[in-house]
Design an enzyme around this catalytic site. Structure first.
Site, mmCIF file in Angstrom:
data_model
loop_
_atom_site.group_PDB
_atom_site.id
_atom_site.type_symbol
_atom_site.label_atom_id
_atom_site.label_comp_id
_atom_site.label_asym_id
_atom_site.label_seq_id
_atom_site.Cartn_x
_atom_site.Cartn_y
_atom_site.Cartn_z
ATOM 1 N N LYS A 108 -4.019 3.259 -1.374
ATOM 2 C CA LYS A 108 -5.201 4.121 -1.321
ATOM 3 C C LYS A 108 -4.807 5.433 -0.646
ATOM 4 O O LYS A 108 -3.966 5.461 0.244
ATOM 5 C CB LYS A 108 -6.328 3.489 -0.493
ATOM 6 C CG LYS A 108 -6.714 2.090 -0.863
ATOM 7 C CD LYS A 108 -7.926 1.665 -0.044
ATOM 8 C CE LYS A 108 -8.095 0.168 -0.011
ATOM 9 N NZ LYS A 108 -7.111 -0.471 0.865
ATOM 10 N N MET A 116 -5.041 9.285 10.322
ATOM 11 C CA MET A 116 -5.681 9.772 9.092
ATOM 12 C C MET A 116 -6.609 10.949 9.375
ATOM 13 O O MET A 116 -7.687 11.057 8.786
ATOM 14 C CB MET A 116 -6.459 8.636 8.416
ATOM 15 C CG MET A 116 -5.590 7.447 8.030
ATOM 16 S SD MET A 116 -6.543 6.004 7.497
ATOM 17 C CE MET A 116 -7.267 5.459 9.061
ATOM 18 N N ASP A 123 0.818 -1.209 0.000
ATOM 19 C CA ASP A 123 0.000 0.000 0.000
ATOM 20 C C ASP A 123 0.853 1.260 0.000
ATOM 21 O O ASP A 123 2.078 1.206 -0.001
ATOM 22 C CB ASP A 123 -1.016 -0.016 1.149
ATOM 23 C CG ASP A 123 -0.364 0.068 2.524
ATOM 24 O OD1 ASP A 123 0.746 0.634 2.635
ATOM 25 O OD2 ASP A 123 -0.965 -0.428 3.491
#
Length: 484
Positions: free
Chosen positions: A272, A385, A250
């Site tokens: 992502k 995040m 990732d």
């Protein structure tokens, strides 16, 4: 990479050595060990070098160097302290396309000699690109002690069976699995114990019993890659990274960590980021199943820990339903690594007795956070995040009753050389971030433990620079020192 590591086949090949001193003797020993035909040009020759060349039926020319000696040579080494001569040799070789090494002068070398760990046919070469040869030799000394000399016997054994194994198994993956079983099991142990006939018998039996017709179902390794610093990987993670045939990685996996995967593995980027998924999660799940069913060992490499906001549970559910075997290797999650590298302990007897790990980005991308649970004192809040929702998080905490003076830190690219830390309060941090533009990936830490940043980060700073702004930036670090 300053140099591309290559291994020359010099067996029965003509090599020119210029210089007859002790340095030339060291180089001649290496060349002859590699099977080269050494031709020496020197006005005087060290007695041991003379004996060595004569024993190997080489040639010695007691003469001044001339370019005619280069004719037909595959390799040239200049081991003299005559700078004009060294430069002349280098230029002549460059003009003829002959690899040349002028000892201890990297600028006059088209190749360099590495430090060597010899377990032939296994040979390990270590180079510092000529910048720190002593460091390369120290590393070689460590490897010499770590790698038993019996690895040479193991390599010879594999060489004797190589063609038979190739004939037995139709695919590269089948052959790779077979050899990994040999090298990590009882056959290798017999070799290390000096029981070569028994090792050969076991290998023959293993080969005869092996079924090479079907690859069968492979396996998936769900591995946490940590926050970016490759030294934070676990031993098990590194071992599985070296075994995997296919790697799905990732966006948060650092280039340094990815570099440790097996060189010939198939690399598939499935990263992502907010509002852009290179491959949707259901497609990632299905790809894991497909690759494993094709007989591959599949590495699912995730930044941080796969079970801490990494959606690892979703992937394992899919694998379980498909009957695909899997292993899980935890990684150091960002909360642990970023806080440690920034000198912000998550708990502290005087400041925080609990920690909450919170996602700043939920499935529907709206705030469903229970801020009322976060207003209690003596706890540390860690938001993953959450950089793009910083204003919402700050507003929610203040509305829930968190004091405006509560300390907050944004840690960007934690544990890497690009790490930056921005320190403020709930009252100031949004304006500070608007000016500083700390970049994602970033972690947010809220709580009084942030006050320790200036004291502890001085001792645990992996990066050449840390950008710190806010109410603590003018405070002198309060450090305790001890003397021996």
């Amino acid at each position: 990479m300053d140099y591309l590591p290559l291994f020359f086949n010099l067996r029965q090949q003509p090599v020119l050595l210029i210089g007859g001193g002790e340095v030339g003797l060291r180089k001649a020993r290496l060349l002859i060990k590699a099977g080269a035909q050494v031709e020496l040009v020197a006005l005087s020759v060290h007695p041991d070098l003379k004996t060595l060349i004569q024993e190997q039926q080489g040639q010695i020319h007691y003469a001044e160097y001339a370019d005619t000696y280069l004719e037909g040579k595959k390799l040239v080494i200049a081991a003299t302290d005559d700078q004009p001569l060294n430069e002349r040799v280098y230029q002549a070789c460059q003009a003829r396309g002959i690899p040349v090494n002028v000892v201890d002068q990297p600028a006059l070398c088209s190749f360099i000699f590495p430090a060597i760990v010899d377990r032939s046919p296994l040979v390990i070469a270590i180079s510092s690109a000529g910048k720190a040869p002593v460091l390369a030799r120290l590393l070689r000394a460590k490897l010499e002690s770590w790698i038993p000399t019996r690895y040479s016997d193991l390599g010879q054994l594999a060489g004797r069976f190589r063609e038979a194994v190739k004939a037995r198994f139709g695919s590269i993956n089948q052959r790779r699995y077979f050899w990994e079983k040999v090298f990590s099991g009882p056959i290798a142990e017999r070799v290390f114990n000096g029981q070569m006939p028994e090792a050969e018998r076991l290998l023959q039996a293993e080969l005869e019993a092996a079924e090479g017709s079907s690859a069968g179902v492979g396996e998936v390794y769900l591995v946490g890659a940590g926050p970016g610093d490759p030294e934070l990987l676990t031993f098990k993670a590194l071992r599985l990274m070296q075994q995997a045939d296919v790697v799905l990685y990732d966006r948060l996996v650092s280039a340094e960590v990815l570099e440790l995967c097996r060189r010939d593995a198939e690399l598939i980027y499935v990263g992502k980021k907010r509002d852009h998924h290179h491959l949707p999660q259901p497609d990632i799940n299905q790809l894991l199943v497909e690759k494993a069913r094709a007989g591959h060992r599949v590495l699912r490499l995730k930044g941080g820990d796969p079970f801490v906001f990494g959606r690892g549970g979703e992937e394992l559910e899919e694998l379980k339903a498909a009957g695909v075997p899997f292993q899980v290797v935890p990684g150091i999650t960002s909360a642990n690594a970023c806080s440690a590298y920034a000198g912000i302990p998550l708990t502290h007897r005087h400041y925080a007795q609990s920690v909450k790990l919170i996602t700043g980005q939920l499935k529907n991308r709206t705030s469903e956070l229970n801020f009322a649970e976060m207003r209690a004192p003596n706890q540390t809040l860690v938001f993953y995040m959450g950089l793009h929702t910083l204003e919402l998080i700050v507003a929610g905490l203040r509305e829930a009753g968190k004091p405006a003076s509560t300390l907050i830190a944004l840690i960007s690219k934690g544990s890497t050389p690009e790490q930056k830390v921005l320190v403020g309060t709930l009252e100031t941090i949004v304006a500070q971030q608007a000016e500083a533009q700390i970049e994602a990936p970033a972690l947010i830490i809220v709580g009084e433990v942030v006050s320790l940043h200036h004291q502890l980060a001085w001792f645990n700073n992996p990066a050449p620079t840390i950008a710190v702004q806010g109410p603590l930036s003018q405070a002198a670090p309060k450090l305790h020192s001890t003397s021996a």
